[in-house]
Motif scaffolding. Structure first.
Motif, PDB file in Angstrom:
ATOM      1  N   UNK A  53       0.859  -1.181   0.000  1.00 24.98           N
ATOM      2  CA  UNK A  53       0.000   0.000   0.000  1.00 24.98           C
ATOM      3  C   UNK A  53       0.900   1.236   0.000  1.00 24.98           C
ATOM      4  N   UNK A  54       0.583   2.189  -0.833  1.00 25.11           N
ATOM      5  CA  UNK A  54       1.354   3.429  -0.896  1.00 25.11           C
ATOM      6  C   UNK A  54       0.577   4.565  -0.243  1.00 25.11           C
ATOM      7  N   UNK A  55       1.263   5.308   0.627  1.00 27.47           N
ATOM      8  CA  UNK A  55       0.680   6.488   1.261  1.00 27.47           C
ATOM      9  C   UNK A  55       1.344   7.725   0.670  1.00 27.47           C
ATOM     10  N   UNK A  56       0.537   8.696   0.281  1.00 28.21           N
ATOM     11  CA  UNK A  56       1.049   9.836  -0.467  1.00 28.21           C
ATOM     12  C   UNK A  56       1.056  11.154   0.302  1.00 28.21           C
ATOM     13  N   UNK A  57       0.499  11.174   1.529  1.00 28.63           N
ATOM     14  CA  UNK A  57       0.359  12.440   2.259  1.00 28.63           C
ATOM     15  C   UNK A  57       0.929  12.338   3.661  1.00 28.63           C
ATOM     16  N   UNK A  58       1.609  13.387   4.106  1.00 29.22           N
ATOM     17  CA  UNK A  58       2.057  13.470   5.487  1.00 29.22           C
ATOM     18  C   UNK A  58       0.855  13.705   6.395  1.00 29.22           C
ATOM     19  N   UNK A  59       0.819  12.986   7.507  1.00 30.79           N
ATOM     20  CA  UNK A  59      -0.303  13.076   8.462  1.00 30.79           C
ATOM     21  C   UNK A  59       0.264  13.599   9.772  1.00 30.79           C
ATOM     22  N   UNK A  60      -0.030  14.847  10.098  1.00 27.78           N
ATOM     23  CA  UNK A  60       0.611  15.482  11.254  1.00 27.78           C
ATOM     24  C   UNK A  60      -0.328  15.640  12.446  1.00 27.78           C
ATOM     25  N   UNK A  61      -1.411  14.900  12.467  1.00 32.03           N
ATOM     26  CA  UNK A  61      -2.278  14.873  13.638  1.00 32.03           C
ATOM     27  C   UNK A  61      -2.601  13.411  13.961  1.00 32.03           C
ATOM     28  N   UNK A  62      -3.018  13.158  15.195  1.00 28.85           N
ATOM     29  CA  UNK A  62      -3.227  11.799  15.670  1.00 28.85           C
ATOM     30  C   UNK A  62      -4.555  11.265  15.142  1.00 28.85           C
TER      31      UNK A  62
END
Length: 337
Positions: free
Chosen positions: A129-138
């Motif tokens: 699975x590829x993730x394309x976005x930074x996730x900066x919250x929990x």
């Protein structure tokens, strides 16, 4: 630079759930490296890795290299894994047996495993699975704060498993007579309306498992187990699209539309399907393999028509995610030239 105060332990009882065998090591490793890069290097949620076979040192060493988070290993007992009668009846191939066992475990048994009893939420980890976005919250804190039960980013149409439509007929007839009434079936606040056409035939819509973040609360009810047993007794044939579809069948009596969240800000790809947000303000967080555009999925559009306001403007996004962001130590603020 800004110093980030990291929690000593995750604030939510949540885990990444890996169900894998040794031959899937490289695909699982690829996914975990991206999860760590995009999200978990900040939050340090643990991984629970379950397998029906002993995992090799090479697998475990790869996990230790991929994450600094705690990794908990466990086995899947034969009673939760094998499906001998159906496998023998169908003269199933090894590949078909694996599909049957994995999907049956996710549908009816994962929430019962002893190593998951200390967790309320899970994030399903699948190979490649590829993730394309930074996730900066929990994400898990967001799920808990909003009292959400299921989060997704890809919605697909089940087309290859004709038996699902027959199963829905049997299942819907059962829950109408044993559990539900007509008022519930036609209630627009329920999940029933998403997966059916006018509360009748199954329309094939399902949430893809490439991004599946959920609560195990509703799965741990006697009602859920009773419905799962009914599906087993009805002779369901497990296939590639089965477990997410069956989970959706069973959520129809447990979840309302406001229990389910579309993570528009999480770009994800698997098996030729991609979701990436089209909002310009998210472009600095996302690096998609194609021009950023709204997902054209019919099922996604259907869900968005049922629940409005799922695509936020920048101000709404900042305001709603801010409470789940890590605190910043102002004392550590340093100016650099």
């Amino acid at each position: 630079m800004l110093g980030i105060q990291r929690p000593v332990s995750p604030p939510v009882k949540a885990t990444f759930l890996v169900v894998a065998q040794n031959h899937e090591r490289d695909g699982i490793l690829s996914t975990i490296l991206q999860i760590e890069k995009r999200f978990n290097h900040q939050f340090h949620y643990p991984y629970v890795v379950l397998s029906p076979e002993p995992l090799t040192d090479a697998f475990r060493n790869a996990m230790a290299t991929a994450t600094k988070a705690k990794v908990i290993y466990g086995t899947i007992d034969d009673s939760l894994w094998t499906y001998d009668d159906a496998e023998k009846a169908n003269n199933a191939s090894t590949v078909r047996q694996l599909i049957t066992r994995v999907h049956r475990f996710y549908t009816g048994f994962m929430h019962r495993h002893s190593l998951l009893q200390g967790f309320d939420y899970y994030w399903r980890v699948e190979p490649n699975v590829e993730y394309h976005c930074d996730i900066d919250y929990d994400i898990f804190q967001w799920m808990k704060n909003q009292r959400l039960q299921h989060g997704w980013a890809l919605a697909t149409m089940a087309t290859t498993e004709a038996s699902l439509h027959d199963t829905w007929v049997s299942y819907s007839n059962h829950i109408r007579s044993a559990v539900l009434d007509n008022e519930f079936v036609t209630d627009e606040s329920t999940f029933f309306i998403f997966i059916t056409d006018n509360g009748a035939a199954y329309n094939g819509c399902q949430f893809g498992s490439a991004l599946e973040i959920g609560s195990m609360e509703y799965m741990r009810t006697e009602e859920y187990d009773r419905l799962f047993r009914f599906l087993e007794q009805s002779g369901i044939s497990y296939g590639r699209e089965t477990d997410v579809a069956l989970r959706m069948f069973m959520t129809t009596i447990h979840l309302r539309k406001n229990h389910i969240h579309f993570f528009n800000d999480i770009g994800v790809s698997k098996g030729g399907l991609t979701h990436c947000p089209s909002e310009k303000y998210l472009s600095t967080k996302c690096h998609c393999p194609q021009p950023m555009a709204a997902n054209a999925s019919t099922c996604q559009s259907r869900f968005e028509n049922l629940r409005h306001g799922l695509r936020w403007d920048e101000e709404t996004y900042r305001r709603r995610t801010q409470p789940q962001r890590l605190p910043i130590h102002l004392d550590n603020l340093k100016l650099t030239s």
